[in-house]
Design a protein around this motif. Sequence first.
Motif, PDB file in Angstrom:
ATOM      1  N   UNK A  75     -13.288  61.103 -48.616  1.00 33.56           N
ATOM      2  CA  UNK A  75     -12.200  61.422 -49.842  1.00 33.56           C
ATOM      3  C   UNK A  75     -12.698  63.127 -50.701  1.00 33.56           C
ATOM      4  N   UNK A  77     -12.253  65.660 -52.758  1.00 33.08           N
ATOM      5  CA  UNK A  77     -11.799  65.954 -54.918  1.00 33.08           C
ATOM      6  C   UNK A  77     -12.031  67.925 -54.918  1.00 33.08           C
ATOM      7  N   UNK A 105     -11.643  68.691 -43.558  1.00 35.35           N
ATOM      8  CA  UNK A 105     -11.148  68.251 -42.975  1.00 35.35           C
ATOM      9  C   UNK A 105     -11.336  67.787 -41.686  1.00 35.35           C
ATOM     10  N   UNK A 111      -8.412  62.490 -46.930  1.00 36.80           N
ATOM     11  CA  UNK A 111      -7.804  62.495 -47.904  1.00 36.80           C
ATOM     12  C   UNK A 111      -8.175  63.478 -49.273  1.00 36.80           C
ATOM     13  N   UNK A 154      -2.439  63.508 -48.381  1.00 31.00           N
ATOM     14  CA  UNK A 154      -3.048  62.920 -47.624  1.00 31.00           C
ATOM     15  C   UNK A 154      -3.161  63.187 -45.911  1.00 31.00           C
ATOM     16  N   UNK A 155      -4.004  62.823 -45.196  1.00 27.96           N
ATOM     17  CA  UNK A 155      -4.696  63.334 -44.023  1.00 27.96           C
ATOM     18  C   UNK A 155      -4.877  62.793 -42.868  1.00 27.96           C
TER      19      UNK A 155
ATOM     20  N   UNK B 551       5.153  65.689 -39.968  1.00 25.96           N
ATOM     21  CA  UNK B 551       3.839  65.005 -39.696  1.00 25.96           C
ATOM     22  C   UNK B 551       3.609  64.890 -41.578  1.00 25.96           C
ATOM     23  N   UNK B 552       3.969  65.796 -42.145  1.00 27.00           N
ATOM     24  CA  UNK B 552       3.751  65.840 -43.488  1.00 27.00           C
ATOM     25  C   UNK B 552       4.554  65.057 -44.324  1.00 27.00           C
ATOM     26  N   UNK B 555       3.240  60.924 -43.630  1.00 26.85           N
ATOM     27  CA  UNK B 555       2.278  60.948 -44.121  1.00 26.85           C
ATOM     28  C   UNK B 555       2.307  61.100 -46.168  1.00 26.85           C
ATOM     29  N   UNK B 556       3.140  61.660 -46.664  1.00 26.02           N
ATOM     30  CA  UNK B 556       3.352  61.408 -47.947  1.00 26.02           C
ATOM     31  C   UNK B 556       4.369  60.022 -48.305  1.00 26.02           C
ATOM     32  N   UNK B 559       1.680  56.684 -48.570  1.00 28.45           N
ATOM     33  CA  UNK B 559       0.985  56.983 -49.354  1.00 28.45           C
ATOM     34  C   UNK B 559       2.349  56.141 -50.041  1.00 28.45           C
TER      35      UNK B 559
END
Lengths: 217, 704
Positions: A75, A77, A105, A111, A154-155, B551-552, B555-556, B559
């Motif tokens: 994660x 920050x 990334x 995230x 989020x990724x 994609x976004x 993902x969101x 979440x």
Amino acid sequence: MDAITYKAYSGEHELPHIISLVQSELSEPYVIYTYRYFLHQWPHLSFLAYPSPDAELPVGVIVCKQASHRDRFQRGYIAMLSVSKAYRKRGIARALVRHSVDVMKAHGVQEVYLETEHDNAPALALYTSLGFIPEKRLHRFYLNGKDAFRLVLPMTAGGEETISEKPSVGWDSAEDGKTVWGNGVPLVRLRRRIAELRACPMITVWPADEDVDESGR
Amino acid sequence: MSYAMPGGDGFVDVTDILVEASIDMDPETMILTENFTLYDSMSALEIGDPRMDSGIALDEEQRPDFQPLAPLLPEELCYILDRLLACEMEWHSGFTLAQTVFTSLHVHQLDELDPDTMPPMQHDPSRPIELVTIVLRAAVTGFLKSCDLAWRELSKGRVQDTEDWQSEKTGVSLLEGLPVGTVLARLEDARVWIVGHTHQSMPWRDHLLDRILLRAHLIELFRLHPIEDGSRFQTVLSTTTAILQAIHNRPPIPSPNSSSPAVLAFDPYITRRLSSIMPLRVLELPPLETTWAALASLLRGLSEVGTLVGTPSLMTWKVVGDLRSTFPLDGQRIPFLRSLTQSCFFDGHRVLGKMTLDWLVDRFFLESIGVPYHILASAVKTRWPSSSSPPFRDIEQKIIRTLIPHIKSAWYNPPRRRRFLSRSLLEWHAMYDAAVTLVGSVNTDDVADSALVLAIPRAVLLWQLSIVREVVLSGFAMELYVPHERPFAYWYASQVMKEQLSVLEQLESVIPNDVVAREEIAFDRSFLAALEAMCFGMFVITLPEMSCSGYRLSLNFLRRYKWAFRPEYKIYSTPLVVAPDLDRFLSACADTLEDESISPSTLFSRAKARFLDLGNSQPGYGGLWHIDRQKFVRDLADVAGQLALVSPATLEDLPAFQPSNLEWDFTIYRWFPISSAFVGVLYMYQYFCQACTDEKSVYTKYYM
């Protein structure tokens, strides 16, 4: 006007400039060890913006960290982000965030998060335009009694999108991320947009997340 | 700028030791202890920097030596007492004791006010020393005891320390060991001393008397339990309100000049001399009017607690909790009231001070669907296929375990509540799954039997869905959604409400005609139908905001709705009802955009009409709060009407509509934006109301 140059943090000699940039934004300053905590452990995640390639004084900075979250995933920050007043509205903050997030990334971060005051409209506009969402509101988070938002990007590992990617049709994106959907755009484009979204591969698996019970501070 | 060193100048310079210790380190190296955290780094301070060094004493913050026994005029004493109250109310609002209560210097030197130990002093008839040794001493003692009693309630863990309130005492006493009786006796001595004077011998006599009486009654209020001392609590509350009104009706106290001992009795920089981790900013106390308003709100809140504890209805508590958490009244959400309300609902042993936990199970079914639990249980038992007993206890325990914190959560702070509700949905699903499993084992011969038995899981589902709706809509109130999330949130809320309406329809045949639950369900059906139309309308007009990539978006979405994707759900055989589903949503988007019969403005008009119809509804379990609920519904009708006027009439007009032109200010209507065209009107109206209120008596403003 010279193009803004972005450089990774390169050593303690830049610390006074970083402190100077960040301190001007804070009512309650960070002790120098707070800067060192980040910069010495994650120097590769901090970037400085210079007004020209040979300028000595930076006009913007971002300071970040990356760590394992409950031994489950990495994660990131964002601890500090500041741009000198004279250099705002040039996309510097946006570029700084993108630089740090791209490195995170590449290092497997799933995230990125940060906290900001609930009424910090410029920060909220910036981060939400980059894909962050205010995941939580934190009641009276700051000493001044203000609420905070915890913003999260989020990724997924190997995700195809770079941050702030926009759809190909139907929308034009302003610098501040606001959707521009002007008069005269026919309904058919809206329909096409939805069809495009339905055709997108969606992320269907989310790792178990038990952090809803954390202190929220 | 020169700084004084607290503790004197006897410090030894240890720089050499540090230099020697670091001689082997290379430049730019840093040695971190094991598990060195961000918090550790932030806890370090730079000695001498006034923004970080809490102990530094700055020249400009120096105050004249405080004289605790400095004689006071009666009006100066009144000023002090009013400031004490202001400090107390600010602490209640969430600031630290050091910034508020402990800025009173008499608090730190209370012992010196003891008349038995005071040195001989010259007599000044306009400033009798008894004003300090008897009246002020009693008032400060009472002030601290009030804080102590409130602190005890706050520290029960029902509100969050360092978030809702601040417990830190920085080593200063709140007179924890002093009995309330002793404090009240001191205040009584002060009252007797004051009434021994005439208006001529003591100007501002009645002002002073009111303030001493107010303090004595406040202590009683903080001490009394709204349930155990019910009638006494109500009596004291009425008297306190009357005293506050009397204080307000009297001419205002003149402000003392800056050199008055009354002004010097407060040191806003005291935090530098108290034991605190970091410097706290100086807090400017609000105008006195604000303090009186805050106290009036506290009293109104206590009055509501007193009424609520005399209302043994689970659904009424739910209605009040939902109302107050969604549309809080000014000042009535202070942490003390929120903690006390929770304590009264459940004290760890009994509900509302006297009911056993089984009462919750009985009321859950009786008030949700109008059928007593024993009838439902009997219907299951007589049709149970096995010789073993049906697993009622499991469901009962689940209901009890889930309901108590659920009701209490309405008095958490709003973000905490939302997180709690999201988390609790798994427990509600466990309860629903247990109920579905139970009735799935029953042999039902006919439709009537089946409806009665199925009412058990349906009752659970009604609550579960209402929580999902609350989680989704409260996200708007907290300004959590970014534009591209809004269409899904409104659409999903509308789907949840459709399901609620469907469940209510299925329950229709089992709800008796002459029960309060039927009134409540009738209200719910109209309300949900209106709100569903409104949310669907919002979904349609926010569709142009779907501007992110797929994609976004996904993902969101995952979440945001992570509560629904917890792996624990997999252990239950019953699927989550109306689970958030992005594919279904996108299909709904496509279908909606093809449906030319959809008119957003008509949806809002329909919602408005339905909300207005509720003006004639029966009170149901709204009880004494029915009027508040009606107001809430009227407000929703207003916003629906505004949105009907500005929304596109047809889908063809939709692309020209810009949702970003709506005022996404959820402080006004919580779940919905307001039309920008109406914002100016609204502000003018508020300005007009404020001007009118200023003209009216303060009583109207604070006590009505």
